[in-house]
Motif scaffolding. Structure first.
Motif, mmCIF file in Angstrom:
data_model
loop_
_atom_site.group_PDB
_atom_site.id
_atom_site.type_symbol
_atom_site.label_atom_id
_atom_site.label_comp_id
_atom_site.label_asym_id
_atom_site.label_seq_id
_atom_site.Cartn_x
_atom_site.Cartn_y
_atom_site.Cartn_z
ATOM 1 N N HIS A 86 14.782 -32.240 17.217
ATOM 2 C CA HIS A 86 14.107 -33.427 17.456
ATOM 3 C C HIS A 86 15.077 -34.855 17.422
ATOM 4 O O HIS A 86 15.961 -34.688 16.472
ATOM 5 N N THR A 117 6.471 -35.502 19.354
ATOM 6 C CA THR A 117 6.721 -34.103 19.036
ATOM 7 C C THR A 117 8.054 -33.954 18.192
ATOM 8 O O THR A 117 8.954 -34.555 18.313
ATOM 9 N N ALA A 120 10.354 -28.451 15.587
ATOM 10 C CA ALA A 120 10.391 -27.373 16.629
ATOM 11 C C ALA A 120 10.746 -26.046 16.132
ATOM 12 O O ALA A 120 11.632 -26.065 15.416
ATOM 13 N N TYR A 134 5.385 -26.654 17.160
ATOM 14 C CA TYR A 134 6.132 -28.025 16.739
ATOM 15 C C TYR A 134 4.821 -28.808 16.234
ATOM 16 O O TYR A 134 3.760 -28.590 16.559
ATOM 17 N N LYS A 136 3.066 -32.344 16.278
ATOM 18 C CA LYS A 136 2.339 -33.102 17.171
ATOM 19 C C LYS A 136 1.465 -34.169 16.589
ATOM 20 O O LYS A 136 0.683 -33.941 16.056
ATOM 21 N N ASP A 163 -3.730 -26.421 20.345
ATOM 22 C CA ASP A 163 -3.341 -27.567 19.306
ATOM 23 C C ASP A 163 -4.355 -26.807 18.079
ATOM 24 O O ASP A 163 -5.637 -26.969 18.212
#
Length: 329
Positions: A86, A117, A120, A134, A136, A163
């Motif tokens: 990221h 995001t 990861a 990841y 979020k 999610d």
């Protein structure tokens, strides 16, 4: 004439001195103790010396100049390398991304997973596809995506998505690490913000991309806290060495002090952890977001690749950012 100290003050001083002595003895005993396992001993020996690595790169960036913070590396069947990482961009938000490489040094960004995001983790699904997890935003939570094949992953075309709800903390759950993918069942680890105050460890199972179950991993927390970590316990990564599973994990010595991040090698069997004393070329002293991957290096040899983020607060000149290095096995 010297004033006499109150008796309560004397008792307080004595108690503080006794506690300090006990902590010192515990620290000395721990330093002299045998390694947690043969696996942790081997991992600390391999991962502890960047200067002796067969290859390394400080401050890793992709071809567009984005920093590759918290990078985790995987390898495709045709030998290419994949990195998920990221970057904090000008919009003020983190963006997770995917890049490919042929030599572990030059990375070409292939896909951006969008704003909000970060942290990861990527894993093969054993059937030609990939599973990505990841953190979020908003309401910092764990998101899981499944991709049918490498082409779909490179294009960001998820076949299934989930999610996760916040079940252990009403504030944040994140830093996922995929430990295994078995059919439609994904096993993960992560952190939760205990009491909306301090990051602690969790393990979770996602079944059929519909059912989520998470629970605290207090045994892992205890192993890291035994080293005097008073802050967050966050990112971690499993790796198998000599048929032994070892977990690389970060622990923060002091809350809000990014220069106090350290890395530990945890043995799930004994429930103990060893400290990883990392030696860099310049003498950096803080290391976070650890991951380790078994792969074939650019010369075609089996190797262990280690990825560590060096915070600016604990870095030597020229070493801040993402560090990648590998040792031939």
């Amino acid at each position: 004439m010297t004033a006499r100290q109150p008796r309560t003050a004397l008792f307080t001083v004595a108690a503080v001195l006794a506690l300090a002595a006990a902590l010192l003895l515990a620290q000395l005993a721990r330093a002299d103790a045998a390694p947690a396992s043969a696996g942790t001993a081997r991992l600390t020996a391999l991962a502890g010396d960047v200067t002796a690595a067969d290859g390394h790169r400080y401050g890793a960036r992709d071809h567009t100049g984005r920093t590759m913070d918290a990078a985790q590396i995987e390898q495709t069947q045709d030998g290419r390398y994949l990195a998920v990482y990221h970057t904090l961009l000008s919009d003020g938000r983190f963006h997770a991304a995917l890049a490919t490489s042929a030599d572990l040094r030059y990375w070409q960004r292939r896909h951006d997973f969008g704003p909000g995001t970060h942290q990861a983790s990527l894993a093969h699904d054993g059937r030609g596809g990939y599973v990505l997890a990841y953190e979020k935003d908003p309401r910092n939570h764990i998101a899981v995506r499944a991709y049918e094949d490498l082409a779909a992953l490179l294009d960001g075309r998820a076949r299934r998505s989930f999610d996760a709800p916040l079940t252990l903390s009403r504030c944040a759950e994140g830093t996922p690490s995929i430990t295994s993918v078995r059919g439609a069942t994904v096993h993960l680890t992560g952190h939760y913000r205990a009491g909306c105050d301090t990051d602690r460890q969790l393990r979770a199972t996602l079944t059929g991309f519909r059912h989520w179950h998470a629970e605290p991993d207090r045994r892992l927390d205890r192993a890291v806290r035994a080293w005097g970590t008073g802050g967050n316990i966050g990112d971690r990564s499993p790796v198998e060495l000599g048929k032994e599973r070892v977990v690389l994990i970060e622990g923060q010595g002091r809350r809000s002090d990014f220069g106090s991040w350290g890395t530990y090698a945890y043995d799930p069997v004994s429930g103990r952890a060893d400290s990883l004393d990392v030696r860099t070329h310049g003498g950096s002293r803080a290391f976070a977001n650890p991951s380790a991957t078994l792969l074939t290096d650019p010369r075609g040899r089996p190797a262990l690749l280690v990825s560590l983020f060096i915070p600016r607060e604990g870095s030597a000149p020229g070493e801040a950012g993402q560090l990648l290095y590998w040792h031939r096995l």
